[in-house]
Design a protein around this motif. Structure first.
Motif, mmCIF file in Angstrom:
data_model
loop_
_atom_site.group_PDB
_atom_site.id
_atom_site.type_symbol
_atom_site.label_atom_id
_atom_site.label_comp_id
_atom_site.label_asym_id
_atom_site.label_seq_id
_atom_site.Cartn_x
_atom_site.Cartn_y
_atom_site.Cartn_z
ATOM 1 N N LEU A 34 0.821 -1.206 0.000
ATOM 2 C CA LEU A 34 0.000 0.000 0.000
ATOM 3 C C LEU A 34 0.855 1.256 0.000
ATOM 4 O O LEU A 34 0.543 2.223 -0.709
ATOM 5 C CB LEU A 34 -0.952 -0.005 1.201
ATOM 6 N N ALA A 35 1.929 1.260 0.780
ATOM 7 C CA ALA A 35 2.830 2.414 0.800
ATOM 8 C C ALA A 35 3.469 2.617 -0.568
ATOM 9 O O ALA A 35 3.609 3.753 -1.038
ATOM 10 C CB ALA A 35 3.898 2.225 1.873
ATOM 11 N N GLY A 36 3.838 1.535 -1.232
ATOM 12 C CA GLY A 36 4.412 1.640 -2.564
ATOM 13 C C GLY A 36 3.425 2.215 -3.571
ATOM 14 O O GLY A 36 3.788 3.060 -4.392
ATOM 15 N N MET A 37 2.174 1.769 -3.495
ATOM 16 C CA MET A 37 1.168 2.319 -4.396
ATOM 17 C C MET A 37 0.925 3.797 -4.131
ATOM 18 O O MET A 37 0.715 4.583 -5.064
ATOM 19 C CB MET A 37 -0.132 1.533 -4.279
ATOM 20 N N MET A 38 0.978 4.200 -2.856
ATOM 21 C CA MET A 38 0.823 5.618 -2.532
ATOM 22 C C MET A 38 1.976 6.436 -3.092
ATOM 23 O O MET A 38 1.776 7.535 -3.626
ATOM 24 C CB MET A 38 0.726 5.804 -1.015
ATOM 25 N N LEU A 39 3.196 5.920 -3.003
ATOM 26 C CA LEU A 39 4.352 6.632 -3.551
ATOM 27 C C LEU A 39 4.281 6.737 -5.074
ATOM 28 O O LEU A 39 4.618 7.770 -5.651
ATOM 29 C CB LEU A 39 5.643 5.950 -3.116
ATOM 30 N N VAL A 40 3.848 5.676 -5.723
ATOM 31 C CA VAL A 40 3.696 5.715 -7.174
ATOM 32 C C VAL A 40 2.636 6.747 -7.555
ATOM 33 O O VAL A 40 2.824 7.547 -8.481
ATOM 34 C CB VAL A 40 3.341 4.320 -7.735
ATOM 35 N N GLY A 41 1.531 6.763 -6.849
ATOM 36 C CA GLY A 41 0.478 7.739 -7.117
ATOM 37 C C GLY A 41 0.962 9.165 -6.909
ATOM 38 O O GLY A 41 0.652 10.065 -7.699
ATOM 39 N N LYS A 42 1.716 9.382 -5.845
ATOM 40 C CA LYS A 42 2.254 10.718 -5.585
ATOM 41 C C LYS A 42 3.219 11.124 -6.696
ATOM 42 O O LYS A 42 3.210 12.267 -7.147
ATOM 43 C CB LYS A 42 2.965 10.744 -4.238
ATOM 44 N N GLY A 43 4.051 10.198 -7.150
ATOM 45 C CA GLY A 43 4.973 10.489 -8.234
ATOM 46 C C GLY A 43 4.251 10.820 -9.527
ATOM 47 O O GLY A 43 4.635 11.741 -10.248
ATOM 48 N N LEU A 44 3.185 10.079 -9.831
ATOM 49 C CA LEU A 44 2.415 10.371 -11.033
ATOM 50 C C LEU A 44 1.732 11.727 -10.933
ATOM 51 O O LEU A 44 1.656 12.476 -11.917
ATOM 52 C CB LEU A 44 1.380 9.267 -11.278
ATOM 53 N N PHE A 45 1.245 12.062 -9.732
ATOM 54 C CA PHE A 45 0.610 13.366 -9.542
ATOM 55 C C PHE A 45 1.623 14.484 -9.722
ATOM 56 O O PHE A 45 1.350 15.487 -10.393
ATOM 57 C CB PHE A 45 -0.031 13.445 -8.155
ATOM 58 N N LEU A 46 2.802 14.331 -9.147
ATOM 59 C CA LEU A 46 3.834 15.358 -9.300
ATOM 60 C C LEU A 46 4.267 15.473 -10.755
ATOM 61 O O LEU A 46 4.499 16.577 -11.260
ATOM 62 C CB LEU A 46 5.028 15.050 -8.401
ATOM 63 N N SER A 48 2.449 14.873 -13.364
ATOM 64 C CA SER A 48 1.383 15.541 -14.119
ATOM 65 C C SER A 48 1.393 17.039 -13.864
ATOM 66 O O SER A 48 1.088 17.827 -14.754
ATOM 67 C CB SER A 48 0.019 14.945 -13.767
ATOM 68 N N ARG A 49 1.762 17.458 -12.656
ATOM 69 C CA ARG A 49 1.862 18.892 -12.373
ATOM 70 C C ARG A 49 3.023 19.516 -13.124
ATOM 71 O O ARG A 49 2.930 20.648 -13.595
ATOM 72 C CB ARG A 49 2.029 19.125 -10.870
ATOM 73 N N ILE A 50 4.125 18.779 -13.255
ATOM 74 C CA ILE A 50 5.280 19.297 -13.986
ATOM 75 C C ILE A 50 4.941 19.444 -15.465
ATOM 76 O O ILE A 50 5.268 20.443 -16.096
ATOM 77 C CB ILE A 50 6.498 18.375 -13.790
ATOM 78 N N VAL A 51 4.241 18.450 -16.029
ATOM 79 C CA VAL A 51 3.891 18.483 -17.446
ATOM 80 C C VAL A 51 2.873 19.589 -17.715
ATOM 81 O O VAL A 51 2.967 20.299 -18.716
ATOM 82 C CB VAL A 51 3.351 17.105 -17.892
ATOM 83 N N ALA A 52 1.902 19.761 -16.821
ATOM 84 C CA ALA A 52 0.848 20.749 -17.035
ATOM 85 C C ALA A 52 1.368 22.170 -16.862
ATOM 86 O O ALA A 52 0.811 23.100 -17.424
ATOM 87 C CB ALA A 52 -0.300 20.494 -16.069
ATOM 88 N N GLY A 53 2.411 22.348 -16.093
ATOM 89 C CA GLY A 53 2.969 23.678 -15.894
ATOM 90 C C GLY A 53 2.617 24.230 -14.528
ATOM 91 O O GLY A 53 1.685 23.758 -13.870
ATOM 92 N N PRO A 54 3.353 25.248 -14.080
ATOM 93 C CA PRO A 54 3.143 25.760 -12.729
ATOM 94 C C PRO A 54 1.846 26.548 -12.569
ATOM 95 O O PRO A 54 1.323 26.672 -11.477
ATOM 96 C CB PRO A 54 4.346 26.679 -12.497
ATOM 97 N N GLY A 55 1.271 27.088 -13.655
ATOM 98 C CA GLY A 55 0.061 27.891 -13.540
ATOM 99 C C GLY A 55 -1.207 27.098 -13.742
ATOM 100 O O GLY A 55 -2.299 27.662 -13.711
#
Length: 62
Positions: A34-46, A48-55
């Motif tokens: 479960l902790a590994g899945m949470m880390l993977v999800g957090k990494g994917l979220f981060l 996606s934020r980098i790809v989408a841009g800071p604004g």
């Protein structure tokens, strides 16, 4: 009707066949997974934020 099996006695729980140490090991494996899945999800979220841009603004649509 004495030949019919008693379904209440034949039902086994999820951890009924395991001793205490095996149950602890299974619980630890589940927690690590479960902790590994949470880390993977957090990494994917981060990512996606980098790809989408800071604004970019994320809106949750239900």
């Amino acid at each position: 009707m004495a030949s019919e099996p008693d379904h209440k006695q034949s039902r086994l729980g999820l951890f009924s066949g395991l001793n205490a140490l095996e149950t602890i090991v299974v619980a630890a494996i589940v927690i690590v997974a479960l902790a590994g899945m949470m880390l993977v999800g957090k990494g994917l979220f981060l990512q996606s934020r980098i790809v989408a841009g800071p604004g970019a603004v994320f809106v949750a649509a239900l």
